[in-house]
Scaffold this active site. Structure first.
Site, PDB file in Angstrom:
ATOM      1  N   ILE A 208       5.975  32.912  47.194  1.00 29.87           N
ATOM      2  CA  ILE A 208       4.785  33.342  46.465  1.00 29.87           C
ATOM      3  C   ILE A 208       5.107  33.744  45.037  1.00 29.87           C
ATOM      4  O   ILE A 208       4.208  33.989  44.245  1.00 29.87           O
ATOM      5  CB  ILE A 208       4.066  34.514  47.185  1.00 29.87           C
ATOM      6  CG1 ILE A 208       5.067  35.629  47.508  1.00 29.87           C
ATOM      7  CG2 ILE A 208       3.361  34.014  48.431  1.00 29.87           C
ATOM      8  CD1 ILE A 208       4.397  36.877  48.049  1.00 29.87           C
ATOM      9  N   LYS A 210       8.404  33.817  41.735  1.00 32.30           N
ATOM     10  CA  LYS A 210       9.796  33.707  41.285  1.00 32.30           C
ATOM     11  C   LYS A 210       9.952  34.680  40.138  1.00 32.30           C
ATOM     12  O   LYS A 210       9.072  34.775  39.282  1.00 32.30           O
ATOM     13  CB  LYS A 210      10.084  32.287  40.805  1.00 32.30           C
ATOM     14  CG  LYS A 210      10.633  31.424  41.912  1.00 32.30           C
ATOM     15  CD  LYS A 210      11.267  30.181  41.365  1.00 32.30           C
ATOM     16  CE  LYS A 210      12.034  29.521  42.473  1.00 32.30           C
ATOM     17  NZ  LYS A 210      11.881  28.197  42.743  1.00 32.30           N
ATOM     18  N   GLY A 211      11.057  35.385  40.117  1.00 29.53           N
ATOM     19  CA  GLY A 211      11.253  36.346  39.035  1.00 29.53           C
ATOM     20  C   GLY A 211      12.653  36.263  38.499  1.00 29.53           C
ATOM     21  O   GLY A 211      13.302  35.232  38.609  1.00 29.53           O
ATOM     22  N   PHE A 213      15.398  37.723  39.543  1.00 28.91           N
ATOM     23  CA  PHE A 213      16.565  37.787  40.423  1.00 28.91           C
ATOM     24  C   PHE A 213      16.523  36.848  41.605  1.00 28.91           C
ATOM     25  O   PHE A 213      17.475  36.731  42.343  1.00 28.91           O
ATOM     26  CB  PHE A 213      16.733  39.216  40.946  1.00 28.91           C
ATOM     27  CG  PHE A 213      16.931  40.206  39.848  1.00 28.91           C
ATOM     28  CD1 PHE A 213      17.913  40.001  38.892  1.00 28.91           C
ATOM     29  CD2 PHE A 213      16.146  41.338  39.769  1.00 28.91           C
ATOM     30  CE1 PHE A 213      18.106  40.909  37.871  1.00 28.91           C
ATOM     31  CE2 PHE A 213      16.341  42.249  38.753  1.00 28.91           C
ATOM     32  CZ  PHE A 213      17.313  42.031  37.799  1.00 28.91           C
ATOM     33  N   GLU A 215      13.678  34.879  44.624  1.00 30.65           N
ATOM     34  CA  GLU A 215      12.366  34.432  45.061  1.00 30.65           C
ATOM     35  C   GLU A 215      11.642  35.529  45.834  1.00 30.65           C
ATOM     36  O   GLU A 215      12.279  36.369  46.457  1.00 30.65           O
ATOM     37  CB  GLU A 215      12.520  33.231  46.002  1.00 30.65           C
ATOM     38  CG  GLU A 215      13.127  32.023  45.310  1.00 30.65           C
ATOM     39  CD  GLU A 215      13.666  31.012  46.295  1.00 30.65           C
ATOM     40  OE1 GLU A 215      13.820  31.354  47.490  1.00 30.65           O
ATOM     41  OE2 GLU A 215      13.933  29.885  45.869  1.00 30.65           O
ATOM     42  N   LYS A 229      11.353  40.028  48.987  1.00 26.52           N
ATOM     43  CA  LYS A 229      11.999  39.638  47.730  1.00 26.52           C
ATOM     44  C   LYS A 229      13.452  39.355  48.059  1.00 26.52           C
ATOM     45  O   LYS A 229      14.165  40.221  48.559  1.00 26.52           O
ATOM     46  CB  LYS A 229      11.864  40.782  46.733  1.00 26.52           C
ATOM     47  CG  LYS A 229      12.401  40.516  45.349  1.00 26.52           C
ATOM     48  CD  LYS A 229      11.829  41.563  44.387  1.00 26.52           C
ATOM     49  CE  LYS A 229      12.542  41.600  43.059  1.00 26.52           C
ATOM     50  NZ  LYS A 229      11.908  42.593  42.162  1.00 26.52           N
ATOM     51  N   ASP A 330       9.983  48.131  32.719  1.00 28.00           N
ATOM     52  CA  ASP A 330       9.611  46.707  32.650  1.00 28.00           C
ATOM     53  C   ASP A 330       8.156  46.529  33.063  1.00 28.00           C
ATOM     54  O   ASP A 330       7.803  45.620  33.816  1.00 28.00           O
ATOM     55  CB  ASP A 330      10.536  45.865  33.534  1.00 28.00           C
ATOM     56  CG  ASP A 330      10.415  44.363  33.225  1.00 28.00           C
ATOM     57  OD1 ASP A 330       9.911  44.015  32.133  1.00 28.00           O
ATOM     58  OD2 ASP A 330      10.822  43.550  34.073  1.00 28.00           O
TER      59      ASP A 330
HETATM   60  N1  LIG Z   1       4.379  42.459  47.468  1.00 29.69           N
HETATM   61  C1  LIG Z   1       3.973  41.352  46.876  1.00 29.69           C
HETATM   62  N2  LIG Z   1       2.834  40.756  47.249  1.00 29.69           N
HETATM   63  C2  LIG Z   1       2.424  39.626  46.630  1.00 29.69           C
HETATM   64  N3  LIG Z   1       3.088  39.042  45.622  1.00 29.69           N
HETATM   65  C3  LIG Z   1       4.224  39.596  45.191  1.00 29.69           C
HETATM   66  C4  LIG Z   1       4.731  40.766  45.800  1.00 29.69           C
HETATM   67  N4  LIG Z   1       5.873  41.105  45.181  1.00 29.69           N
HETATM   68  C5  LIG Z   1       6.075  40.184  44.238  1.00 29.69           C
HETATM   69  N5  LIG Z   1       5.103  39.265  44.234  1.00 29.69           N
HETATM   70  C6  LIG Z   1       5.015  38.099  43.337  1.00 29.69           C
HETATM   71  O1  LIG Z   1       6.323  37.719  42.945  1.00 29.69           O
HETATM   72  C7  LIG Z   1       6.507  37.879  41.545  1.00 29.69           C
HETATM   73  C8  LIG Z   1       7.902  38.396  41.243  1.00 29.69           C
HETATM   74  O2  LIG Z   1       8.103  39.643  41.883  1.00 29.69           O
HETATM   75  P1  LIG Z   1       8.958  40.796  41.187  1.00 29.69           P
HETATM   76  O3  LIG Z   1       9.087  41.920  42.141  1.00 29.69           O
HETATM   77  O4  LIG Z   1       8.379  41.108  39.845  1.00 29.69           O
HETATM   78  O5  LIG Z   1      10.337  40.067  41.058  1.00 29.69           O
HETATM   79  P2  LIG Z   1      11.331  39.999  39.819  1.00 29.69           P
HETATM   80  O6  LIG Z   1      12.117  41.255  39.833  1.00 29.69           O
HETATM   81  O7  LIG Z   1      12.159  38.827  40.170  1.00 29.69           O
HETATM   82  O8  LIG Z   1      10.508  39.867  38.576  1.00 29.69           O
HETATM   83  C9  LIG Z   1       5.419  38.827  41.133  1.00 29.69           C
HETATM   84  O9  LIG Z   1       5.047  38.615  39.787  1.00 29.69           O
HETATM   85  C10 LIG Z   1       4.281  38.461  42.068  1.00 29.69           C
HETATM   86  O10 LIG Z   1       3.612  37.321  41.594  1.00 29.69           O
HETATM   87 MG   LIG Z   2       9.084  41.047  37.935  1.00 32.89          MG
END
Ligand SMILES: Nc1ncnc2c1ncn2[C@@H]1O[C@H](COP(=O)(O)OP(=O)(O)O)[C@@H](O)[C@H]1O
Ligand SMILES: [Mg+2]
Length: 500
Positions: A208, A210-211, A213, A215, A229, A330
């Site tokens: 759902i 990608k960020g 670090f 998926e 995550k 952040d």
């Molecule tokens: N609990 C969650 N429910 C739904 N989507 C999520 C959730 N956590 C993260 N996401 C999706 O994943 C993306 C990246 O998550 P995030 O925690 O910001 O990771 P990163 O540290 O890699 O940036 C978010 O922008 C969101 O779109």
């Molecule tokens: Mg993020």
């Protein structure tokens, strides 16, 4: 020894009695008066052939006495033949008993009764006894082992809190579990062994997000959705840090992403690092605003809930059940999630820092300029931020919150007008701006996102615009606090007669 003795006997005999006389019953001996002479031994035998007893006496020559000690000629044969050899004159003048058939019938052929020496006898008696003892010992050992395992299990079920069956009864949901544990206990989440159990029974469904670090996946756990995550093994420190921050005592809040579990699973080749949290189907605020416009009520709900989450994060709560002040570092629309009830949950705490007010220190050495360049406060861009002072980081968060408010407010549908979704500074920098580009814009030119004049015509938009300006001051210390923003927006929601 027997062989030696036998040889010795033969030698003595040859020296002293060169010829041994024996009784003889064969046809050849009829001429010599049923006698014979030999340098070997006298032999008498009784056999049972064709149902008849036969007695034979004869001489055996010395070269037939092989092997020494137990010559073949002198061996009895299993119930059929009874033989006696002797070495004095006429010593074979005896009547041997008829060999009994019993032993032959009862015993295995190799153990003919007549030929058992003391060693065989000991073996026959002691062997089965030894086996019996061995079996008894094994039985006793198994019984004891079973008893011990059983009593251990009993004790586990009664006393040991690490027995997760206590917690993981079938009909309890995660929310029940976490609620129980956060109201009764430390308030920092599930015990580690429960976290592990939960994580290892999740079934991943789809990616759902990608960020930085790795998926983010949607997973299923006991019929409900969870977000997982997954960090790459190189990012172990980030995984650990984020899990650590989420488990800060008393962090749980309706506007901060609900943490469920952290697990590091070694699959033999690499380590899988998981952070499990509540799943929010709307995804990030960025996704949500791209997809939908909001009305005034929706805008205030999003803004107020985001401020509430940030205020809770920033706030230090004193006491044993207190929490340290935490700065996010952040904050941006991609790191804020939208819940089903259209309120925000602040997520991605991987870069957060905690304040230890007793020593006025920050819990990790804060590295320079982490976070997303587009959302960096001017003092972060030009590196004038005082990193020894914890409040500086809170002020930088507020600058970013102002940008997020700008993103939300643009999507507010009032009087039939709303704008398309855009990132802050979309019109001033390229898609992946460098720090230098951002610094020139934000620090040198002192530019900020545009607040349109028409916002002044709507009270809610006017208030939002005012808050944004007060979040964007070049001087961090002059900016509003999250708590102040929360109060202003609560006031606004009352004025707008909203049930927020
Ligand atoms: N609990 C969650 N429910 C739904 N989507 C999520 C959730 N956590 C993260 N996401 C999706 O994943 C993306 C990246 O998550 P995030 O925690 O910001 O990771 P990163 O540290 O890699 O940036 C978010 O922008 C969101 O779109
Ligand atoms: Mg993020």
């Amino acid at each position: 020894d027997a062989t030696l003795l036998f040889c010795f006997f033969l030698i003595i005999q040859t020296i002293t009695f060169p010829a041994l006389r024996c009784n003889c019953s064969t046809a050849e001996c009829e001429k010599t008066g049923s006698q014979c002479e030999t340098d070997g031994a006298c032999m008498a035998s009784t056999s049972f052939i064709d149902g008849r007893e036969q007695h034979i006496r004869l001489c055996i020559t010395r070269d037939n006495l092989v092997p020494p000690g137990q010559p073949f000629y002198c061996l009895s044969a299993k119930g059929l033949l009874n033989i006696h050899c002797c070495y004095t004159n006429y010593c074979n003048n005896i009547d041997l008993k008829v060999p009994s058939g019993e032993c032959f019938i009862l015993m295995p052929p190799l153990l003919s009764c007549g030929s058992w020496g003391p060693v065989e006898l000991v073996a026959v008696i002691a062997g089965p006894l030894f086996l019996l003892c061995l079996l008894l010992l094994m039985g006793a050992f198994l019984y004891q082992y079973h008893q011990r395992a059983y009593s251990h299990r009993q004790r586990l079920e009664v006393e040991d809190p690490s027995c997760d069956t206590l917690y993981m009864t079938k009909d309890r949901t995660l929310q029940d579990l976490i609620y129980d544990l956060s109201t009764s206990g430390s308030g920092s989440g599930l015990p580690l062994f429960v976290q592990r159990t939960v994580a290892r029974t999740i079934v991943l469904q789809e990616i759902i997000g990608k960020g930085r670090f790795g998926e983010v996946w949607r997973g299923r756990w006991r019929g409900g959705d969870v977000a997982v995550k997954i960090f790459s093994s190189r990012e172990e420190r980030s995984w650990f840090r984020e899990a650590e921050i989420y488990q800060t005592i008393m962090l749980r809040h309706e506007n901060i992403l609900g943490f469920i579990a952290a697990d590091n699973k070694d699959n033999g080749t690499w380590t899988q690092l998981w952070l499990v949290s509540d799943y929010h189907e709307h995804g990030s605020l960025f996704d949500y605003l791209n997809r939908y416009s909001v009305n005034i009520e929706g805008m205030i709900k999003l803004a107020l809930s985001a401020a509430s989450g940030l205020a809770h994060l920033h706030m230090e709560i004193l006491g044993t059940q207190g929490k340290p002040g935490i700065a996010h570092r952040d904050l941006k629309s991609k790191n804020i999630l939208v819940k089903k009830n259209c309120t925000c949950a602040i997520a991605d705490l991987g870069l957060a820092v905690r304040h230890d007010s007793a020593t006025d220190t920050i819990d990790i050495a804060p590295n320079q300029r982490v976070g997303t360049k587009r959302y960096m406060a001017p003092e972060v861009l030009d590196e004038t931020i005082n990193m020894r002072h914890f409040d500086s980081f809170k002020c930088a968060d507020i600058y970013a919150l102002g940008l997020v408010y700008w993103e939300i407010t643009r999507r507010c549908n009032s009087g039939g007008i709303h704008e398309e979704y855009q990132l802050p500074y979309y019109d001033l920098v390229p898609s992946d701006p460098t720090i230098e580009e951002m610094r020139k814009l934000v620090c040198d030119q002192k530019l900020r996102p545009n607040i349109p004049n028409w916002w002044q015509s709507y009270e809610a938009l006017r208030v939002m615009g005012k808050i944004m300006r007060e979040c964007w001051y070049a001087n961090g210390a002059a900016r509003l606090t999250a708590l102040r923003i929360k109060k202003s927006l609560s006031q606004l929601s009352i004025e707008e007669d909203l049930k927020v």
